[in-house]
Design a protein around this motif. Sequence first.
Motif, short mmCIF file in Angstrom:
data_model
loop_
_atom_site.label_atom_id
_atom_site.label_comp_id
_atom_site.label_asym_id
_atom_site.label_seq_id
_atom_site.Cartn_x
_atom_site.Cartn_y
_atom_site.Cartn_z
N THR A 187 0.78 -1.17 0.55
CA THR A 187 0.23 -0.10 -0.26
C THR A 187 1.07 1.13 0.24
O THR A 187 0.51 2.66 0.21
CB THR A 187 -1.01 0.11 1.15
OG1 THR A 187 0.02 -0.32 2.49
CG2 THR A 187 -1.83 -0.98 1.37
N GLY B 20 2.05 5.13 4.52
CA GLY B 20 2.42 6.38 5.29
C GLY B 20 2.11 6.05 7.02
O GLY B 20 2.93 4.74 7.48
N ASP C 82 -8.86 8.90 4.06
CA ASP C 82 -7.55 9.17 4.37
C ASP C 82 -7.76 10.01 3.21
O ASP C 82 -6.52 9.70 2.35
CB ASP C 82 -7.42 7.50 4.19
CG ASP C 82 -5.74 7.43 3.43
OD1 ASP C 82 -5.18 8.25 4.06
OD2 ASP C 82 -5.29 7.03 2.99
N THR D 127 -6.97 8.73 -1.69
CA THR D 127 -6.62 8.25 -0.33
C THR D 127 -4.70 8.85 -0.21
O THR D 127 -3.97 8.63 -1.16
CB THR D 127 -6.22 6.55 -0.64
OG1 THR D 127 -5.89 6.09 0.51
CG2 THR D 127 -5.82 6.32 -1.69
N GLY D 128 -4.56 9.05 1.17
CA GLY D 128 -2.87 9.65 1.22
C GLY D 128 -2.25 8.04 1.72
O GLY D 128 -0.83 8.73 0.93
N GLU D 129 -2.40 7.04 2.22
CA GLU D 129 -1.93 5.81 2.60
C GLU D 129 -2.99 5.12 2.91
O GLU D 129 -1.74 3.83 3.09
CB GLU D 129 -1.01 6.35 3.79
CG GLU D 129 -1.61 6.67 5.05
CD GLU D 129 -1.78 7.52 5.95
OE1 GLU D 129 -0.18 7.42 6.42
OE2 GLU D 129 -2.33 8.08 7.49
N HIS D 130 -4.01 4.82 2.78
CA HIS D 130 -4.28 2.84 2.98
C HIS D 130 -4.45 2.65 1.83
O HIS D 130 -4.79 1.57 1.74
CB HIS D 130 -5.67 3.97 3.48
CG HIS D 130 -5.78 4.48 5.27
ND1 HIS D 130 -6.63 5.29 5.70
CD2 HIS D 130 -4.73 4.76 5.56
CE1 HIS D 130 -6.57 4.86 7.09
NE2 HIS D 130 -5.27 5.22 6.94
N GLY D 131 -4.35 3.20 0.73
CA GLY D 131 -4.82 2.65 -0.79
C GLY D 131 -5.94 2.88 -1.49
O GLY D 131 -7.22 2.98 -0.38
N VAL D 132 -6.30 1.87 -2.62
CA VAL D 132 -7.89 1.99 -3.15
C VAL D 132 -8.74 0.64 -2.20
O VAL D 132 -9.74 1.02 -2.31
CB VAL D 132 -7.87 1.96 -4.87
CG1 VAL D 132 -8.82 2.20 -5.53
CG2 VAL D 132 -6.96 3.86 -4.39
#
Lengths: 492, 492
Positions: free
Chosen positions: A149, A152, A341, A414-419
Amino acid sequence: MIRNDARTLEELVAALPPEVVITDPASMDAYRWDRANDPGAGVPLVVIRPTSTEEVQTVVKIAAANGTPIVPRGAGTGLSGGSTAVHRGIVLSVDRMNTIEVDPVTRTVIAGPGALNAQVKAAAAAHGLWYPPDPSSYEICSIGGNVATNAGGLCCVKYGVTTDYVLGITVVLADGRAVKLGGPRLKDVAGLSLMKLFVGSEGTLGIFTEVQLRLIPAQKQPTTLVATFPTLDAATDAVLAITQKMRPSMLEFMDQATINAVEDATKMGLDREAAAMLIAQSDEAGSAALEEITRIEEICNASGASECYATDDPEEGEAFVVARRMAIPAIERLGAVLLEDVGVPLPRLGDLVTGIAEIAARNEVTIATMAHAGDGNTHPLIVLDPTDLAQQERAHTAYGEVMDLAIRLGGTITGEHGVGRLKRPWLADYLGEDVLELNHRIKNALDPDGILNPGSVLAPAGATPAPAQATLSPEGSVEGAEGSVLPTPGEQ
Amino acid sequence: MIRNDARTLEELVAALPPEVVITDPASMDAYRWDRANDPGAGVPLVVIRPTSTEEVQTVVKIAAANGTPIVPRGAGTGLSGGSTAVHRGIVLSVDRMNTIEVDPVTRTVIAGPGALNAQVKAAAAAHGLWYPPDPSSYEICSIGGNVATNAGGLCCVKYGVTTDYVLGITVVLADGRAVKLGGPRLKDVAGLSLMKLFVGSEGTLGIFTEVQLRLIPAQKQPTTLVATFPTLDAATDAVLAITQKMRPSMLEFMDQATINAVEDATKMGLDREAAAMLIAQSDEAGSAALEEITRIEEICNASGASECYATDDPEEGEAFVVARRMAIPAIERLGAVLLEDVGVPLPRLGDLVTGIAEIAARNEVTIATMAHAGDGNTHPLIVLDPTDLAQQERAHTAYGEVMDLAIRLGGTITGEHGVGRLKRPWLADYLGEDVLELNHRIKNALDPDGILNPGSVLAPAGATPAPAQATLSPEGSVEGAEGSVLPTPGEQ
């Protein structure tokens, strides 16, 4: 290809040791969901817990020959449904592939994908070294999931995200071949950047069986500042003023709802009246840390902070960081949670945070927002009562509106969790059709039969443009799974 | 597709302003080579110097429709022949697309690909900000070329390489569409990491028309250590001991031949008898820099340094760094040069450096080696007399042997310069057939007709396995171009 799941199962049972192959429905149940608790989760054909690259290759070759989809899985702590089981598919859990080997000379670590982030950190620390990326869930999330992912965390504002630390991966491709990409070379530009492409691909391009990570010398003891603000604007103004000039090693934000949830859980004496709170750290050497924190304190005061408290006592500082890390579980005590996110370019952080508050008010739901403020990456948590169907619907409306707002502000869904599966319906709006089409071209080039994590990130080949499976729709209604709400992890 | 270069030329002339289209052979000559001076350079059909993304799209659409290849070009300072003109192809030079716009609030810069690295650094510095990546050629190389090759430099040992600073790119695809990948979001995991795939793709996947880069606060004034060593082993032992524990902001190496070439050019009083010299810097805050340099000095002494000299005078320190940066031009005074760029895992640095010395002795050629030692990335420069054909042949043998040695030591054939055309014959040996095949799959997915920089990095589609065009062969002999040696840039 004619899909033949029965033959897949038969061949897997014949090819693998019995303890690797789980077919008992009750035991498989634990592998159907990740922390996103996607109500559309399918019932798997089989759960495989391999112990080696070769066993993963065996699984993929059998699956590929028979057209059976595979959902790779780390520790199951994903928040976007990237490890949701698909109907009659294979769940391939790498949790048993968890060896960790630190090489202090090359300052790298080679880890199995199932090793936990915290275990990697601890192994590095034993050599005076540090693996920086630190998702809030670092104690329970797997390093393979982190790489899948491009996870972050809190220290990213200064130290970057997972991809910045990945030097090499061993990956089993969709046809069962295993390749090594990268390695312990600190600079390497020979050939296309395939390794970087695989990082963040959420199990859709290949299955990681080993990762090699860069380590850096241990972090210095940080100095910590906590500042409270009477308005959201004052807090986000301070964030902008800080990030323009400095590089703190942490710059976190909590809004009033988050502060109160954390205070409920910790009774540590946080200011329940504050509209927002920032936690900043500096890990500069020697007296420079306190100097940096003092400058940050001055900026907070100039931005209208109601109170600032600085400490160079590492334990006292860590208590505030722990408070921030426990914000998600603290809010999960309030009800079921839809976890967002979204991230924006830093100058739009204020617009995002105030816009989220407006969305909460308009939809009459509680949204608690915390943020890796220095990165412009926020986690709005929409709280809902699972028994209140009307509120549930408003919450899902708000969930979509938050992503729409982020896109309007030039931000990301989504910045860091994923789609994963939960955010896939918004991906086209965010990327645009041309970039989405490029994503599909790459997917098709590397997994032409679409057996790897189908439906995660990208719609499966041949799917209708609308989301093909039960999940949240962009309009915010819940589809499928008998209309069930997304439950909190504890309820699963 | 039937290739029709005449129609390409006709359509380009009709579609573009006259000052954008160069067809005069004498004027085109300056665009045939980069600094690799590939003797196999073709004679271009036309040179295009566009000024906008739209003009680049026009060029690519016309080229794609008529099957004419395009070689993108930045400042022409590439060292691997990635911008070598192909016969009857388009050279697309982005040198006029050189705008620079710094946004101090997001701490980013948006630059045209033709802007020079030094210009980007200067624009950032005007806002108290810093763009770290610093190829030795930073004063003359373009930022677009840096992104296309994922360029490195001296500060990478602490601050990472170009890809770590790229937040967004606008890229014209092989079919003429323009897409934006990434942007001013510090964290973004929505969709596959396409942007990271394009970084380092050497013009083979698309043409960059704008890049957005992350900036960080200005670097603190460094403290500098210079240490000389009586043996190569002592110097590389010191490098290993330093990198295991510390993160200096620079850790450079020069061998005796390099020291002497630099001393010839500068008369700065370097120790001509030393087998090797290290230059280390620390940019830690306040007194921590001197503390770090003192620890490095202790390590150097413990490793057997013959002399150490530390200074916190920034100008005096910079003089040594300038000496290191001018090492390549200083060696180019000695004759024609074959420039290498091999890197190894740090523990093999000693084996690489001593192995290179053995290759030089065995082939009776001078090889001057400098290195970004802290990254394990070396630049062996093979010096040759262009009039001595026997020596020339030995030099080319040595050139190949150095890459073979790097591969044997688990290293890479190129750490920061790129594969281009010169190193392509060794790529398969390094990557292996499976990874090479993945490279081709990605290339075919994004440029199915193979019009973008054909022959750079990867063999053109349909090419025989052997290198298809005149360049150095793995056996070290010179093919094509009437057997001419690679001349130094000044001779071109």
